[in-house]
Design an enzyme around this catalytic site. Structure first.
Site, PDB file in Angstrom:
ATOM      1  CB  SER A   1      -0.962   0.003   1.185  1.00 26.00           C
ATOM      2  OG  SER A   1      -0.274  -0.191   2.403  1.00 26.00           O
TER       3      SER A   1
ATOM      4  CG  HIS B   1      -1.015  -5.165   2.010  1.00 25.16           C
ATOM      5  ND1 HIS B   1      -0.353  -5.072   3.202  1.00 25.16           N
ATOM      6  CD2 HIS B   1      -0.904  -3.929   1.443  1.00 25.16           C
ATOM      7  CE1 HIS B   1       0.130  -3.839   3.346  1.00 25.16           C
ATOM      8  NE2 HIS B   1      -0.201  -3.123   2.293  1.00 25.16           N
TER       9      HIS B   1
ATOM     10  CG  HIS C   1       5.421  -8.899   8.254  1.00 28.09           C
ATOM     11  ND1 HIS C   1       6.405  -8.095   7.723  1.00 28.09           N
ATOM     12  CD2 HIS C   1       4.294  -8.141   8.307  1.00 28.09           C
ATOM     13  CE1 HIS C   1       5.885  -6.908   7.479  1.00 28.09           C
ATOM     14  NE2 HIS C   1       4.611  -6.898   7.823  1.00 28.09           N
TER      15      HIS C   1
ATOM     16  NE  ARG D   1       1.898  -3.745  12.379  1.00 27.22           N
ATOM     17  CZ  ARG D   1       1.768  -3.909  11.052  1.00 27.22           C
ATOM     18  NH1 ARG D   1       1.325  -2.922  10.305  1.00 27.22           N
ATOM     19  NH2 ARG D   1       2.095  -5.050  10.484  1.00 27.22           N
TER      20      ARG D   1
ATOM     21  CG  ASP E   1      -3.858  -7.918   8.946  1.00 26.53           C
ATOM     22  OD1 ASP E   1      -4.384  -6.834   9.237  1.00 26.53           O
ATOM     23  OD2 ASP E   1      -3.068  -8.047   8.003  1.00 26.53           O
TER      24      ASP E   1
END
Ligand code: HAX
Length: 434
Positions: free
Chosen positions: A241, A271, A318, A327, A373
């Protein structure tokens, strides 16, 4: 008189320009790294060919925003009274200037964004024309694209401005756009999933609280919004992105054209769409188990079934990180406090236990640990956002902050049109000696 965000940004740009100029003038030939055939075929992994000062991703430690680790960002940014999570506006200040803002600097940004949040009517009309089964990311991207008509940069560029001033109108576009994204996102949500009953924004609220208000979800969802937007804001400039946004902006396409491209990249299942895939996958397990929490052995066999069917375990692995994503950890801490008895959280926690050893045993994934995620959808579900197609839209609102700040700096430092070189397979074979 206090210095505004824009004035501070200009000071920083003036300080920074000679550094980039000196590197280019006196050190252009210095070698940064080399590129192997594996990297050329393999998605340019680890090829050092981009420059950004907004964030840096360390494989072991995770993301740093302007030099601060995520826990430091959450600790040091000012927070609204009674909230556990910081103002998103503070992060905007930090990413643009590199300085940790004071309370009063943050409150100026809150006011500044609130002045810019009103959406032109044609954006609502365009969104209303979308069929009800449209993917919210397609709607979000189109709404941003349509706003290109409002671009200050394009307007000034066509009238003729100096390169040294590109940053100014790009900054205006950035602030105008960021102020509008929560309005667009919440409008799409209410239109697709809440019978079109729109909730009007409240001009005295900060961005995170206003988003929660427009979504129609009570506290502590304002803190969930702030946390969510902050953790997703940036992850260096090489991810799909961020790179898509930077690449399109390098053609001097305006902030809206570039951000729409960024959103399209984020909409891919490898993604940003992975967060919807995580929930879809967990829901599958949930219904196979008739709602019962599986034992570790049962969960292991679900994980192996997924792998043996040739699928990836969404939310794990990842391209750069080699440890648990901070995160993920920040969201996990929040979940442990607010939703530790939620059955889906129990599933996620069980997965955290069983997936890494299985991926290690399988031996393919370079990183067996959870990424951002793996946790985010479960928190949204808990607060009633059960339409998992929508999760990536919230990711995109956050990501636009980092990518947009980067584009402002690209313009300030005069980064040129991006144009890497391609080779043919025959050329690679010749290099390989085959
Ligand atoms: N489950 C199963 N296999 C996996 C895996 C996972 N979670 N992660 C990687 N692998 C596999 C890859 O598919 C690849 O297999 P092949 O050699 O057969 O192609 C192999 O392990 C090596 O991959 P890698 O080098 O470790 O990982 P990549 O850099 O190629 O890909 C991905 C990184 C994030 C795309 C990958 O780990 C993945 O598909 N994960 C699941 C999807 C996901 O969670 N995506 C979100 C990532 C975070 C993000 O960007 N959010 O926006």
């Amino acid at each position: 008189m206090s210095v505004t965000l824009k004035e501070k940004l200009y000071e920083k740009i003036q300080e920074w320009r000679p550094r980039t100029a000196a590197l280019l003038k006196d050190h252009s030939d210095k070698v940064v790294g080399e590129v192997t055939i594996g990297q050329a075929i393999g998605g340019m992994r680890s090829v050092k060919s981009l420059v950004t000062d907004i964030s840096y991703l360390d494989p072991e430690e995770g993301i740093r925003y302007r030099g601060y680790t995520l826990p430091e960002v959450f600790e040091k940014l000012p927070k609204p009274e009674g909230s556990e999570m910081p103002y998103v506006e503070g992060l905007i200040y930090l990413l643009l200037t590199g300085d940790m803002p004071t309370e009063s600097e943050v409150s100026d940004v809150v006011g500044e964004l609130n002045k810019r949040r009103i959406l032109p009517r044609y954006v609502y009309e365009m969104l209303d024309a979308f069929p009800a089964n449209s993917h919210p990311m397609a709607m979000f991207s189109s709404a941003i694209l349509s706003l290109s008509r409002e671009s200050c940069f394009s307007h000034k560029y066509h009238k003729g401005i100096s390169k040294m001033d590109y940053w100014d109108s790009t900054y205006e576009d950035f602030m105008n756009m960021i102020a509008k994204l929560p309005e667009i996102g919440a409008y799409i949500y209410r239109k697709l999933y809440r019978g079109g009953e729109r909730i009007i924004s409240k001009p005295f609220l900060d961005l995170g609280a206003n988003f929660a208000n427009m979504m129609g979800i009570a506290k502590p969802y304002d803190d969930v919004s702030r946390m969510y937007l902050i953790i997703h804001a940036d992850h260096e400039s090489g991810n799909v992105s961020a790179h898509a946004g930077h690449l399109v902006a390098s053609a001097l396409s305006d902030m809206y054209l570039s951000t729409s491209a960024m959103v399209n990249g984020l909409a891919g299942p490898l993604h940003g769409l992975a967060n919807q895939e995580v929930l879809r996958w967990i829901q599958g397990v949930h219904s196979d188990m008739l709602g019962k929490i599986p034992t570790e052995d049962e969960m292991r066999s679900f994980v192996w079934d997924t792998l043996n069917a040739g699928n990836v375990i969404p939310g794990y692995g990842h391209a750069v990180l080699r440890k648990t994503d901070p995160r993920y950890s920040i969201q996990r801490d929040f979940a442990l406090k607010y939703l530790k008895d939620d059955p889906l959280f129990k599933y996620t926690d069980l997965l955290y236990k069983v997936v890494p050893p299985i991926l290690l045993e399988q031996g393919k994934a370079k990183n067996p640990w959870p990424n951002v995620d793996a946790q985010s959808g479960v928190i949204q579900w808990h607060y009633g956002v059960k339409e998992y197609e929508f999760y990536t839209v919230m990711f995109a609102i956050g990501r636009a902050i980092g990518v947009g700040a980067n584009i402002v700096w690209d313009r300030a430092l005069g980064y040129p049109l991006e144009r890497p070189k391609s080779l043919t397979t025959a050329m690679l074979e010749k290099i390989a000696g085959i």
